[in-house]
Design a protein around this motif. Structure first.
Motif, PDB file in Angstrom:
ATOM      1  N   PRO A 166       1.050   0.537   4.686  1.00  0.00           N
ATOM      2  CA  PRO A 166       2.282   1.325   4.537  1.00  0.00           C
ATOM      3  C   PRO A 166       2.165   2.694   5.207  1.00  0.00           C
ATOM      4  N   ASN A 167       3.247   3.140   5.834  1.00  0.00           N
ATOM      5  CA  ASN A 167       3.290   4.477   6.424  1.00  0.00           C
ATOM      6  C   ASN A 167       3.735   5.497   5.397  1.00  0.00           C
ATOM      7  N   ASN A 168       4.538   5.046   4.456  1.00  0.00           N
ATOM      8  CA  ASN A 168       5.192   5.980   3.530  1.00  0.00           C
ATOM      9  C   ASN A 168       4.403   6.123   2.236  1.00  0.00           C
ATOM     10  N   LEU A 169       4.630   7.240   1.578  1.00  0.00           N
ATOM     11  CA  LEU A 169       3.814   7.608   0.421  1.00  0.00           C
ATOM     12  C   LEU A 169       3.911   6.607  -0.737  1.00  0.00           C
ATOM     13  N   MET A 170       5.139   6.293  -1.164  1.00  0.00           N
ATOM     14  CA  MET A 170       5.275   5.524  -2.403  1.00  0.00           C
ATOM     15  C   MET A 170       4.702   4.110  -2.296  1.00  0.00           C
ATOM     16  N   PRO A 171       5.009   3.356  -1.224  1.00  0.00           N
ATOM     17  CA  PRO A 171       4.362   2.039  -1.113  1.00  0.00           C
ATOM     18  C   PRO A 171       2.848   2.144  -1.014  1.00  0.00           C
ATOM     19  N   TYR A 172       2.348   3.211  -0.418  1.00  0.00           N
ATOM     20  CA  TYR A 172       0.891   3.362  -0.340  1.00  0.00           C
ATOM     21  C   TYR A 172       0.316   3.570  -1.746  1.00  0.00           C
ATOM     22  N   ILE A 173       0.944   4.460  -2.494  1.00  0.00           N
ATOM     23  CA  ILE A 173       0.477   4.721  -3.874  1.00  0.00           C
ATOM     24  C   ILE A 173       0.505   3.433  -4.691  1.00  0.00           C
ATOM     25  N   SER A 174       1.590   2.678  -4.590  1.00  0.00           N
ATOM     26  CA  SER A 174       1.684   1.496  -5.461  1.00  0.00           C
ATOM     27  C   SER A 174       0.686   0.418  -5.035  1.00  0.00           C
ATOM     28  N   GLN A 175       0.339   0.379  -3.738  1.00  0.00           N
ATOM     29  CA  GLN A 175      -0.698  -0.584  -3.316  1.00  0.00           C
ATOM     30  C   GLN A 175      -2.094  -0.135  -3.769  1.00  0.00           C
ATOM     31  N   VAL A 176      -2.321   1.170  -3.867  1.00  0.00           N
ATOM     32  CA  VAL A 176      -3.587   1.642  -4.446  1.00  0.00           C
ATOM     33  C   VAL A 176      -3.602   1.266  -5.933  1.00  0.00           C
ATOM     34  N   ALA A 177      -2.485   1.501  -6.589  1.00  0.00           N
ATOM     35  CA  ALA A 177      -2.411   1.238  -8.037  1.00  0.00           C
ATOM     36  C   ALA A 177      -2.681  -0.238  -8.353  1.00  0.00           C
ATOM     37  N   VAL A 178      -2.211  -1.126  -7.483  1.00  0.00           N
ATOM     38  CA  VAL A 178      -2.347  -2.556  -7.766  1.00  0.00           C
ATOM     39  C   VAL A 178      -3.676  -3.115  -7.208  1.00  0.00           C
ATOM     40  N   GLY A 179      -4.424  -2.274  -6.501  1.00  0.00           N
ATOM     41  CA  GLY A 179      -5.766  -2.670  -6.064  1.00  0.00           C
ATOM     42  C   GLY A 179      -5.848  -3.220  -4.647  1.00  0.00           C
ATOM     43  N   ILE A 180      -4.745  -3.169  -3.896  1.00  0.00           N
ATOM     44  CA  ILE A 180      -4.777  -3.675  -2.511  1.00  0.00           C
ATOM     45  C   ILE A 180      -5.459  -2.653  -1.596  1.00  0.00           C
TER      46      ILE A 180
END
Ligand code: NAD
Ligand code: UFG
Length: 336
Positions: A196-210
Motif C-alpha cells: 500500500p502507498n497510503n497510510l491507512m491500508p498500510y497500518i491495517s496490514q501491519v495490524a493484521v500481520g501481513i
C-alpha cells in the motif's frame, strides 16, 4: 439511471451502495485494472439490489457509445482513474492517458449521447504546494508536485472550460481530502494491490500481520508532534456527499466542493488511535521524509455544508473501527 465509472474500486463501490440505498438505478463500467468484481457482488448482497456491470475501458470510444445507447443514463459519476502518486512519477504518460484522455473520451461520448451532467472525483492535491491551510474552494489551483496531481488539475481545467463554453453542462468537482474506512458491514473496503502507498491500508496490514512494521515518513515537520497532518474522512461520508451532490446537477454550471472533516490528524495520532480503538499493537519506526509530502493540509468544508447540506458524520474512532472490521474479516481483501 446513473453511470458510475470505476464503480468496482474503493470509493466507487461505496458510492454505488449509497446510490442504491437512495433509490437510484446504477450501471457500473470498470476495466478492473484496480477494482474487483467481487465488490459489486457484495454491494448487491448488502443492499439486496441489482447493479448492471459492463467490463470496459473509458478510453474505448466504441465501448462508451455502446453503453450510452444501451442504457437510459441521466448522469455520470466519474471515479475511473489511476491514483498512485509515485507510480505517476515513473509512468507519467500512462497517468495522463487514463486520467486525461479517458475523461475526454467520456465527455465526447456523453456529448454525442446528449448527456451533460457529471460528478468528478477530484483531489485536494489540486490546491498545490504553495496553498495556505485550510484549503478553500475560492483559492486558485496551484502547481502539483507529480503527474497524478497535474492530471486532476488538467481535468478540472477541461471541465471549467467546457462549462464556460456550453451552458447545457452541469458539472460538480468534488475535491476529496483523505478517504479512509470501510462500509460498516465490513464486507466492502479498500483492497490495494501490492504494497500500500497510503497510510491507512498500510497500518491495517501491519495490524493484521501481513506487514511487519509501519515506517512513519518524517518526524521533523513543523507540526504538533513532528509528523504530517491530514484531513481523514470516512469513505461512507464521502459516498453520501456524492449522492447529495446530484442535486447540483439540476442547474447548469460548474460547482466545486471540498469533502473533508476540517480537522487535521497527525500520522502519530492516527497510529496511537488505531492501537486504542482496534486494541492491537502496531510496530512502527520513524524514517526519512517521503518526497513531495506536505507538512499539513485540511479542508474548509463549509461550502459543502451550506449548499449540499453535507457534513462528515463519522468520527476518527468510527473510521478506525470500520477499517479494522473490514481488514480483519478480509485479511487478504477480496481474495480472502
Ligand atoms: P480505485 O483504484 O480503487 O478505483 C478506481 C477504479 O477505476 C478501479 O476499479 C479501476 O479498475 C478503474 N479504472 C482504472 N482505469 C480505468 C479505465 N481506463 N477504464 C475503466 N476503469 C478504470 O481508486 P479510488 O481510491 O476508489 O479512487 C477513485 C477516484 O477518486 C480516482 O479518480 C482517484 O483519483 C480519486 N481520488 C482518490 C483519493 C483516495 O485517497 N483514494 C483521493 C482523491 C481522489
Ligand atoms: N505515511 C507514512 N507511512 C506510510 C504511508 C504514509 O508515514 O507508510 C504518511 C505520509 O507521509 C503522509 C500521511 O501518512 O504524511 C498520509 O499519506 P497518504 O499516502 O495516505 O496520503 P497523502 O495525503 O500523501 O495522499 C493523498 C491522496 C493522494 C493525493 C495526495 C496529495 O491519497 O491521492 O493526498 O497530497 F494526491
Amino acid at each position: 439511471m446513473i453511470l458510475v465509472t470505476g464503480g468496482a474500486g474503493y470509493i466507487g463501490s461505496h458510492a454505488v451502495l449509497e446510490l442504491l440505498n437512495s433509490g437510484y438505478e446504477v450501471v457500473v463500467i470498470d476495466n478492473l485494472s484496480n477494482g474487483a468484481l467481487e465488490s459489486i457482488e457484495r454491494v448487491e448482497r448488502i443492499t439486496n439490489k441489482k447493479v448492471i456491470f459492463e467490463h470496459g475501458d473509458i478510453r474505448d470510444s466504441a465501448f462508451l457509445k455502446y453503453i450510452f445507447s444501451k442504457y437510459a443514463i441521466l448522469s455520470v459519476m466519474h471515479f475511473a482513474g489511476l491514483k498512485a502518486v509515485s507510480e505517476s512519477v515513473s509512468s507519467p504518460l500512462q497517468y495522463y492517458d487514463v486520467n486525461v484522455t479517458g475523461t475526454l473520451e467520456l465527455i465526447k461520448a456523453m456529448s454525442t449521447a446528449g448527456i451533460n451532467k457529471i460528478v468528478f472525483s477530484s483531489s485536494a492535491t489540486v490546491y498545490g504546494e504553495a496553498a495556505t491551510v485550510p484549503y478553500v474552494e475560492s483559492m486558485p489551483r496551484g502547481q502539483s508536485a507529480n503527474p497524478y496531481g497535474a492530471s486532476k488539475g488538467m481535468v478540472e481545467q477541461i471541465f471549467t472550460d467546457l462549462a464556460r463554453a456550453d451552458e447545457r453542462w452541469s458539472i460538480v468537482l468534488l475535491r476529496y481530502f483523505n478517504p479512509i474506512g470501510a462500509h460498516e458491514s465490513g464486507d466492502i473496503g479498500e483492497d490495494p494491490k501490492g504494497v500500500p502507498n497510503n497510510l491507512m491500508p498500510y497500518i491495517s496490514q501491519v495490524a493484521v500481520g501481513i506487514r511487519e512494521k509501519l515506517t512513519i515518513f518524517g518526524n521533523d515537520y513543523p507540526t504538533r508532534d513532528g509528523t504530517c497532518e491530514r484531513d481523514y474522512l470516512h469513505v461512507s461520508d464521502l459516498a453520501e456527499g456524492h449522492v447529495l451532490s446530484l442535486s447540483m446537477l439540476k442547474t447548469p454550471g460548474l460547482y466545486t466542493f471540498n469533502l473533508g472533516t476540517g480537522k487535521p490528524i497527525s500520522v502519530l495520532e492516527m497510529v496511537l488511535a488505531f492501537q486504542r480503538v482496534a486494541k492491537v499493537e502496531l510496530k512502527y519506526e520513524f524514517g526519512k521524509r517521503r518526497d513531495g509530502d506536505l507538512p499539513a493540509f485540511w479542508a474548509d468544508a463549509s461550502k459543502a455544508k451550506e449548499l449540499l447540506g453535507w457534513e462528515a458524520k463519522r468520527d476518527l474512532a468510527a473510521m478506525i473501527k470500520d477499517t479494522w472490521n473490514w481488514q480483519s474479516k478480509n485479511p487478504n481483501g477480496y481474495n480472502s
